[in-house]
Design an enzyme around this catalytic site. Structure first.
Site, PDB file in Angstrom:
ATOM      1  CB  SER A 154       3.936  -6.413   2.797  1.00 33.09           C
ATOM      2  OG  SER A 154       3.492  -6.068   1.508  1.00 33.09           O
ATOM      3  CE1 TYR A 177       2.466   0.225  -0.708  1.00 38.70           C
ATOM      4  CE2 TYR A 177       2.831  -2.104  -1.111  1.00 38.70           C
ATOM      5  CZ  TYR A 177       3.321  -0.848  -0.851  1.00 38.70           C
ATOM      6  OH  TYR A 177       4.674  -0.657  -0.752  1.00 38.70           O
ATOM      7  CB  THR A 203       2.363   2.238   2.415  1.00 34.89           C
ATOM      8  OG1 THR A 203       2.728   1.379   3.493  1.00 34.89           O
ATOM      9  CG2 THR A 203       3.618   2.748   1.727  1.00 34.89           C
ATOM     10  CE  LYS A 277       6.817   1.486   5.630  1.00 38.99           C
ATOM     11  NZ  LYS A 277       7.044   1.389   4.183  1.00 38.99           N
ATOM     12  CG  HIS A 301       8.708   2.524   0.013  1.00 39.93           C
ATOM     13  ND1 HIS A 301       7.362   2.672   0.187  1.00 39.93           N
ATOM     14  CD2 HIS A 301       8.878   1.246  -0.404  1.00 39.93           C
ATOM     15  CE1 HIS A 301       6.736   1.547  -0.131  1.00 39.93           C
ATOM     16  NE2 HIS A 301       7.649   0.658  -0.486  1.00 39.93           N
TER      17      HIS A 301
HETATM   18  C1  FNR Z   1       9.765  -2.682   0.936  1.00 44.47           C
HETATM   19  N1  FNR Z   1       8.979  -1.711   1.551  1.00 44.47           N
HETATM   20  C2  FNR Z   1       7.611  -1.850   1.570  1.00 44.47           C
HETATM   21  N2  FNR Z   1       6.838  -0.944   2.239  1.00 44.47           N
HETATM   22  C3  FNR Z   1       5.504  -1.108   2.323  1.00 44.47           C
HETATM   23  O1  FNR Z   1       4.843  -0.277   2.945  1.00 44.47           O
HETATM   24  N3  FNR Z   1       4.909  -2.184   1.722  1.00 44.47           N
HETATM   25  C4  FNR Z   1       5.600  -3.123   1.037  1.00 44.47           C
HETATM   26  O2  FNR Z   1       5.037  -4.087   0.516  1.00 44.47           O
HETATM   27  C5  FNR Z   1       7.003  -2.943   0.917  1.00 44.47           C
HETATM   28  N4  FNR Z   1       7.769  -3.825   0.209  1.00 44.47           N
HETATM   29  C6  FNR Z   1       9.129  -3.744   0.246  1.00 44.47           C
HETATM   30  C7  FNR Z   1       9.890  -4.724  -0.375  1.00 44.47           C
HETATM   31  C8  FNR Z   1      11.270  -4.687  -0.293  1.00 44.47           C
HETATM   32  C9  FNR Z   1      12.089  -5.747  -0.966  1.00 44.47           C
HETATM   33  C10 FNR Z   1      11.901  -3.638   0.422  1.00 44.47           C
HETATM   34  C11 FNR Z   1      13.399  -3.580   0.570  1.00 44.47           C
HETATM   35  C12 FNR Z   1      11.152  -2.649   1.020  1.00 44.47           C
HETATM   36  C13 FNR Z   1       9.611  -0.608   2.310  1.00 44.47           C
HETATM   37  C14 FNR Z   1       9.865  -1.026   3.759  1.00 44.47           C
HETATM   38  O3  FNR Z   1       8.674  -1.144   4.476  1.00 44.47           O
HETATM   39  C15 FNR Z   1      10.731  -0.002   4.501  1.00 44.47           C
HETATM   40  O4  FNR Z   1      10.155   1.270   4.358  1.00 44.47           O
HETATM   41  C16 FNR Z   1      12.174   0.047   3.988  1.00 44.47           C
HETATM   42  O5  FNR Z   1      12.615  -1.229   3.618  1.00 44.47           O
HETATM   43  C17 FNR Z   1      13.077   0.602   5.071  1.00 44.47           C
HETATM   44  O6  FNR Z   1      14.348   0.852   4.577  1.00 44.47           O
HETATM   45  P1  FNR Z   1      15.606  -0.144   4.697  1.00 44.47           P
HETATM   46  O7  FNR Z   1      15.683  -0.597   6.134  1.00 44.47           O
HETATM   47  O8  FNR Z   1      15.340  -1.273   3.766  1.00 44.47           O
HETATM   48  O9  FNR Z   1      16.729   0.722   4.288  1.00 44.47           O
END
Ligand code: FNR
Length: 403
Positions: A154, A177, A203, A277, A301
């Site tokens: 990330s 981001y 994203t 994404k 997400h």
């Molecule tokens: C995320 N996700 C996320 N996505 C992204 O593009 N950049 C990020 O910094 C983050 N940060 C983040 C933190 C936390 C704590 C979570 C749980 C999720 C989303 C992540 O990439 C992904 O899309 C989801 O977590 C997928 O779903 P599940 O497997 O958690 O249900």
């Protein structure tokens, strides 16, 4: 308030949140049906090896990580209803097993942009992983190395792309981001490029969202948080390694007014492959391709962005129909079982990313927990591939599904 009463109050908030969580009601329903999930009345597993499914890791993490950090990980937008929606989406797709196929050897290796990985299960970009374990993204990188898994780092990582790449022993993909200052964004992209990242994952699904669960912990006012966190956005960004040396005053990530033109800008700014994404519709998938994206990640997400009522696996079907094989499509959000992964692959996804399941492993047992999450899901996927009579990923097609 003493620190003991503060911590009791914090735990009470977690319990209140759990009581209203649709996700936990969904899990409660499956427990009532006699399915084995890690529920509150089970003792959490004491070691990674004891975890039988990824839900065991969730319970172990809950017992070990501070309630505020657990909720930060677990929450979805509004009342977290999209978490249950994502799980429910898998129910509308059934499997069609074929018999008497030699499945002695199962090969689940997959090629992604010129590199082969041991399995199609990848680690989604998740920010601030030091909130779950002191070694954060570096522990995840070591696990990814041990299991030869793809790791996507990330932008808001606690450890730098250089440290994570060193721990992984190979380049990781980098998620972007954008900052409101293009020079800062360009600097971050350049660091990822210089670290050898072959793929930039942009994203696009956070135009706005309502994360009210974590707001209950009000970090700036909560004495339990203030021991570690200085108040304010700028202070929180100082903990994000990719912003080292950046003038943070006035800097924000996430830009208002972002449009599809930004994809052209990124395309021109880097030679890395560019994935978008957060795509959930056919029209946007078409736009990605028109603007030269090399791939798409279907994602809501993990239910932390918009509250559409539509699961990620349903969006996957729409996007795959529009893309018609022109670029690889990855997917995430709600994948918890080998059967879930199989369904996405059979629809046509090239790989499936997991978020929370590996964070559960990380929070519970560090590197070992992440390895366990990957082992559990690949073991489950191997079992389903054998049951379905599909020994290689090339055999996993829509013919394996009732749609
Ligand atoms: C995320 N996700 C996320 N996505 C992204 O593009 N950049 C990020 O910094 C983050 N940060 C983040 C933190 C936390 C704590 C979570 C749980 C999720 C989303 C992540 O990439 C992904 O899309 C989801 O977590 C997928 O779903 P599940 O497997 O958690 O249900």
């Amino acid at each position: 308030m003493t620190s003991r009463t503060t911590s009791l109050e914090t735990r009470r908030r977690l319990l209140r949140w759990m009581a209203t969580s649709p996700l936990l009601s969904a899990l409660g329903a499956s427990a009532a049906l006699g399915l084995r999930t890690a529920m509150a009345d089970d003792e959490p597993v004491a070691s990674a090896a004891e975890a039988l499914n990824v839900f065991d890791l969730e319970a172990a993490m809950r017992a070990r990580v501070s309630p505020a950090h657990f909720v930060y990980m677990a929450q979805g937008s509004d009342a977290s209803e999209m978490l249950a929606v994502n799980r429910k989406g898998f129910e509308s797709i059934q499997l069609r097993p074929r018999r008497l196929v030699d499945v002695t050897d199962v090969d689940m290796s997959v090629e992604l942009f010129g590199r082969r990985y041991a399995s199609p299960i990848a680690l989604a970009p998740c920010g601030a992983q030091a909130a779950f374990h002191p070694e954060g993204e570096v522990a995840v990188a070591r696990a990814a190395k041990a299991k030869d898994a793809l790791q996507i780092l990330s932008t808001v990582t606690n450890f730098s792309v250089e440290d994570v790449t060193a721990a992984r022993g190979a380049p990781v993909w980098f998620q972007l981001y954008p900052a409101n200052d293009w020079n800062i964004t360009r600097r971050i992209i350049k660091r990822a490029e210089d670290a050898g990242s072959p793929v930039l994952v942009f994203t696009v699904d956070l135009a706005a969202r309502n994360l009210e669960q974590i707001a209950r912990f009000d970090r700036d006012a909560n004495p339990a948080c203030r021991g570690c966190h200085e108040p304010g956005y700028e202070a929180s960004m100082r903990k994000k390694a990719m912003f080292d040396g950046v003038n943070l005053s006035g800097m924000t990530i996430g830009i208002d007014g972002l449009t599809w033109d930004y994809v052209y800008r990124l395309r021109d700014a880097t030679s890395m492959k560019l994935l978008i994404k957060g795509i959930v519709t056919a029209e946007d998938a078409e736009r990605c391709i028109e603007r030269g994206a090399d791939g798409i990640v279907v994602s809501n997400h993990g239910g932390r962005a918009d509250v559409t009522g539509r699961s990620s696996i349903e969006s996957l079907r729409e996007v795959l129909d529009a893309v018609r094989g022109r670029v690889p499509v990855l997917v995430d959000s709600g994948f918890r079982r080998g059967t879930d992964v199989f369904k996405a692959l059979a629809l046509g996804a090239r790989a499936v990313c997991i978020g929370r399941p590996y964070l559960w492993g990380l929070g519970a047992f560090g590197q070992e927990g992440v390895e366990r999450a990957l082992d559990i899901l690949t073991r489950e996927l191997r079992i389903v591939m054998r049951q379905m009579g599909t020994p290689t990923l090339a055999d996993v097609t829509p013919r394996s599904l009732y749609l």
